[in-house]
Design a protein around this motif. Structure first.
Motif, mmCIF file in Angstrom:
data_model
loop_
_atom_site.group_PDB
_atom_site.id
_atom_site.type_symbol
_atom_site.label_atom_id
_atom_site.label_comp_id
_atom_site.label_asym_id
_atom_site.label_seq_id
_atom_site.Cartn_x
_atom_site.Cartn_y
_atom_site.Cartn_z
ATOM 1 N N GLU A 166 0.786 -1.283 0.048
ATOM 2 C CA GLU A 166 0.156 -0.004 -0.036
ATOM 3 C C GLU A 166 0.796 1.332 -0.059
ATOM 4 O O GLU A 166 0.494 2.256 -0.434
ATOM 5 C CB GLU A 166 -0.978 0.018 1.129
ATOM 6 N N LEU A 167 1.924 1.140 0.709
ATOM 7 C CA LEU A 167 2.725 2.490 0.989
ATOM 8 C C LEU A 167 4.155 2.453 -0.031
ATOM 9 O O LEU A 167 4.633 3.452 0.001
ATOM 10 C CB LEU A 167 3.190 2.685 2.280
ATOM 11 N N GLY A 168 4.470 1.422 -0.801
ATOM 12 C CA GLY A 168 5.385 1.102 -1.693
ATOM 13 C C GLY A 168 5.429 2.396 -2.781
ATOM 14 O O GLY A 168 6.502 2.671 -3.290
ATOM 15 N N SER A 169 4.257 2.925 -3.006
ATOM 16 C CA SER A 169 4.131 3.941 -4.063
ATOM 17 C C SER A 169 4.600 5.273 -3.788
ATOM 18 O O SER A 169 4.873 6.342 -4.383
ATOM 19 C CB SER A 169 2.822 3.763 -4.919
ATOM 20 N N LEU A 170 4.401 5.419 -2.314
ATOM 21 C CA LEU A 170 4.882 6.651 -1.557
ATOM 22 C C LEU A 170 6.180 6.880 -1.247
ATOM 23 O O LEU A 170 7.044 7.719 -1.270
ATOM 24 C CB LEU A 170 3.943 7.044 -0.591
ATOM 25 N N GLU A 171 6.810 5.859 -0.719
ATOM 26 C CA GLU A 171 8.201 5.661 -0.056
ATOM 27 C C GLU A 171 8.919 4.560 -0.557
ATOM 28 O O GLU A 171 8.108 3.395 -0.579
ATOM 29 C CB GLU A 171 8.160 5.999 1.577
ATOM 30 N N THR A 223 10.278 0.959 0.019
ATOM 31 C CA THR A 223 9.917 -0.248 0.935
ATOM 32 C C THR A 223 10.823 -0.259 2.108
ATOM 33 O O THR A 223 10.198 -0.793 2.998
ATOM 34 C CB THR A 223 9.602 -1.676 -0.035
ATOM 35 N N GLU A 224 11.906 -0.379 1.636
ATOM 36 C CA GLU A 224 12.922 -0.412 3.063
ATOM 37 C C GLU A 224 12.799 0.437 3.932
ATOM 38 O O GLU A 224 12.947 0.317 5.225
ATOM 39 C CB GLU A 224 14.476 -0.456 2.305
ATOM 40 N N GLU A 259 9.583 -0.496 5.817
ATOM 41 C CA GLU A 259 10.036 -1.509 6.855
ATOM 42 C C GLU A 259 10.907 -1.093 8.052
ATOM 43 O O GLU A 259 10.653 -1.354 9.244
ATOM 44 C CB GLU A 259 10.719 -2.628 6.229
ATOM 45 N N HIS A 260 11.703 0.069 7.727
ATOM 46 C CA HIS A 260 12.802 0.506 8.836
ATOM 47 C C HIS A 260 11.711 1.016 9.926
ATOM 48 O O HIS A 260 12.205 0.981 11.028
ATOM 49 C CB HIS A 260 13.584 1.534 8.240
ATOM 50 N N ILE A 261 10.706 2.031 9.329
ATOM 51 C CA ILE A 261 9.905 2.723 10.570
ATOM 52 C C ILE A 261 8.995 1.655 11.333
ATOM 53 O O ILE A 261 8.882 1.732 12.424
ATOM 54 C CB ILE A 261 9.100 3.852 9.585
ATOM 55 N N LEU A 262 8.824 0.538 10.574
ATOM 56 C CA LEU A 262 7.878 -0.283 11.419
ATOM 57 C C LEU A 262 8.968 -1.173 12.489
ATOM 58 O O LEU A 262 8.384 -1.472 13.658
ATOM 59 C CB LEU A 262 7.510 -1.553 10.588
ATOM 60 N N LEU A 263 10.302 -1.312 12.069
ATOM 61 C CA LEU A 263 11.183 -1.885 13.123
ATOM 62 C C LEU A 263 11.458 -0.799 14.194
ATOM 63 O O LEU A 263 11.472 -1.348 15.351
ATOM 64 C CB LEU A 263 12.521 -2.216 12.431
ATOM 65 N N SER A 264 11.487 0.396 13.848
ATOM 66 C CA SER A 264 11.905 1.611 14.655
ATOM 67 C C SER A 264 10.616 1.688 15.931
ATOM 68 O O SER A 264 11.075 1.899 17.136
ATOM 69 C CB SER A 264 12.112 2.745 13.935
ATOM 70 N N TYR A 265 9.527 1.368 15.312
ATOM 71 C CA TYR A 265 8.288 1.842 16.152
ATOM 72 C C TYR A 265 7.366 0.607 16.461
ATOM 73 O O TYR A 265 6.323 0.630 17.090
ATOM 74 C CB TYR A 265 7.727 2.817 15.667
ATOM 75 N N GLY A 266 8.127 -0.574 16.278
ATOM 76 C CA GLY A 266 6.976 -1.816 16.409
ATOM 77 C C GLY A 266 8.018 -3.062 16.948
ATOM 78 O O GLY A 266 9.158 -3.102 16.710
ATOM 79 N N ARG A 267 7.421 -4.030 17.208
ATOM 80 C CA ARG A 267 8.059 -5.378 17.626
ATOM 81 C C ARG A 267 7.683 -6.276 16.384
ATOM 82 O O ARG A 267 6.547 -6.661 16.202
ATOM 83 C CB ARG A 267 7.830 -5.881 18.899
#
Length: 394
Positions: free
Chosen positions: A228-233, A235-236, A239-247
């Protein structure tokens, strides 16, 4: 070259009973190349000795204007010269009493040459890794995204792992761990920290997607986020922001993230506070709660080491005070804190000195050493032991 008879005569003159000594005698003489300062002695704790014997390396790190530290693979040590009143002799092939007892074939007299001597040695003391410089270097050139003109025009250096190992006074494991703590990421081979505005932009994309899909904050699917978001930013970056703010975890072969409520609330608070010198506390709390994702609850204890509440002002206020912006040295840190506020309660000052604690040390020990305790309106407070010039923040 002394004979056995000459050795016995020397013992008799010195009134030493030969029966109290080992039968083997070392006769020492200075070799032609023996000189002070040619060799250095380093005193190692048993754990470091075992690492050396196992083939591991020890590295001395520090630039010319820094005090040298010695690093193993996972620990950092201060190096200090310790003087000794006894001259320390370097004797190649010298045997200890234990080795002589085990070697029954040893000759009665061993003639040895002294290769060098010293009146001091390097003493090691376990210390905190000096990691503040790491964030400082990376923040000179934060990553603003693939289309950032600022990033493309920047003249500041970028750093590989090898670069950081040569510049930061810490062990490799401590450096790599701290890179994770500060959410650094390798981009095109270089370690980068995201520019805060870009980081918030990425986080906002994820939060909006979670809200639009009505996902649980405890189960955010990676694959759908990337689609869903790969067209905006890139993909890495998603995934990095998910790793930073999630488990990250796995469920039925799919990758999911459980979002960290405290970290998200903290980031949004920083975004609100960074453009304000002071913020009315009650107004801030109201705006802050309205700004976080639905289902999350804001609390002031989420802001430890990030913001400070001034309850002495009317109305009460809050302002940004990040622990990473404070000096790294103990005395310098306390000087800075007492220039900001004359008297501190223990709960207020603890988040700003916790990182100064050495191994098995408590904040109470630091406060005893660097601060003076008193009572104010029935509350224990701490102030400086020395005069401090007032730092004007507002």
């Amino acid at each position: 070259m002394r004979s056995r008879a000459e050795v016995d005569a020397t013992l008799q003159t010195a009134k030493v009973n030969p029966a109290e000594l080992l039968p083997v005698v070392h006769c020492l003489s200075f070799g032609p190349q023996a000189a002070a300062g040619e060799c250095c002695l380093l005193q190692l704790e048993p754990g470091l000795c075992a690492e050396i014997e196992a083939g591991c390396s020890l590295v001395i790190r520090g630039e010319k204007d820094e005090q040298a530290v010695l690093c193993s693979k996972d620990k950092t040590y201060d190096m200090k010269i310790a003087d000794t009143s006894n001259m320390l002799l370097f004797v190649p092939g010298c045997k200890t009493p234990e080795q002589l007892n085990a070697d029954q074939a040893s000759c009665n007299i061993i003639h040895s040459q002294i290769a060098g001597f010293s009146n001091n040695y390097w003493e090691l003391r376990r210390c905190r890794p000096k990691l503040k410089k790491l964030r400082k270097l990376l923040m000179q050139n934060p990553y603003g995204g693939p289309d950032s003109q600022k990033d493309q025009a920047s003249t500041f250096s970028k750093y590989t792992t090898e670069d950081l190992l040569s510049l930061i006074q810490a062990s490799e494991e401590e450096i790599l761990h701290h890179l994770q703590v500060i959410d650094a990421r390798k981009i095109e081979g270089y370690w980068r920290i995201l520019e805060f505005d870009y980081e918030m932009k990425l986080l906002n994309h994820v939060i909006q997607l979670i809200d639009s899909e009505s996902w649980s904050l405890k189960k955010v699917p990676l694959r759908t986020c990337l689609e869903e978001l790969g067209s905006l930013e890139p993909t890495e970056m998603i995934e990095h922001i998910l790793l930073s703010y999630g488990r990250k975890y796995f469920d039925d072969g799919e990758v999911y993230f459980e979002m960290h409520e405290d970290k998200i609330c903290r980031a949004i608070a920083q975004m609100l506070l960074q453009n304000a010198v002071k913020f009315n506390l009650s107004e801030f709390q109201e705006v802050w709660q309205q700004s976080v994702p639905e289902g999350m609850t804001t609390r002031l204890d989420q802001l430890q080491g990030l913001a400070l509440v001034d309850r002495s002002s009317r109305p009460e206020t809050i302002f940004l005070l990040k622990v990473e912006d404070l000096p790294e040295g103990n005395q310098e840190r306390f000087n800075s804190l007492f220039s900001i506020r004359e008297k501190w309660t223990e709960p207020d000052i603890t988040p700003y000195i916790q990182d100064l604690c050495a191994e098995k040390q408590t904040t109470g020990v630091l406060l005893t050493k660097y601060a003076r305790c008193s009572m104010q309106n029935g509350v224990k407070v701490y102030n400086s032991r020395r005069p401090i010039s007032k730092q004007i923040l507002f």
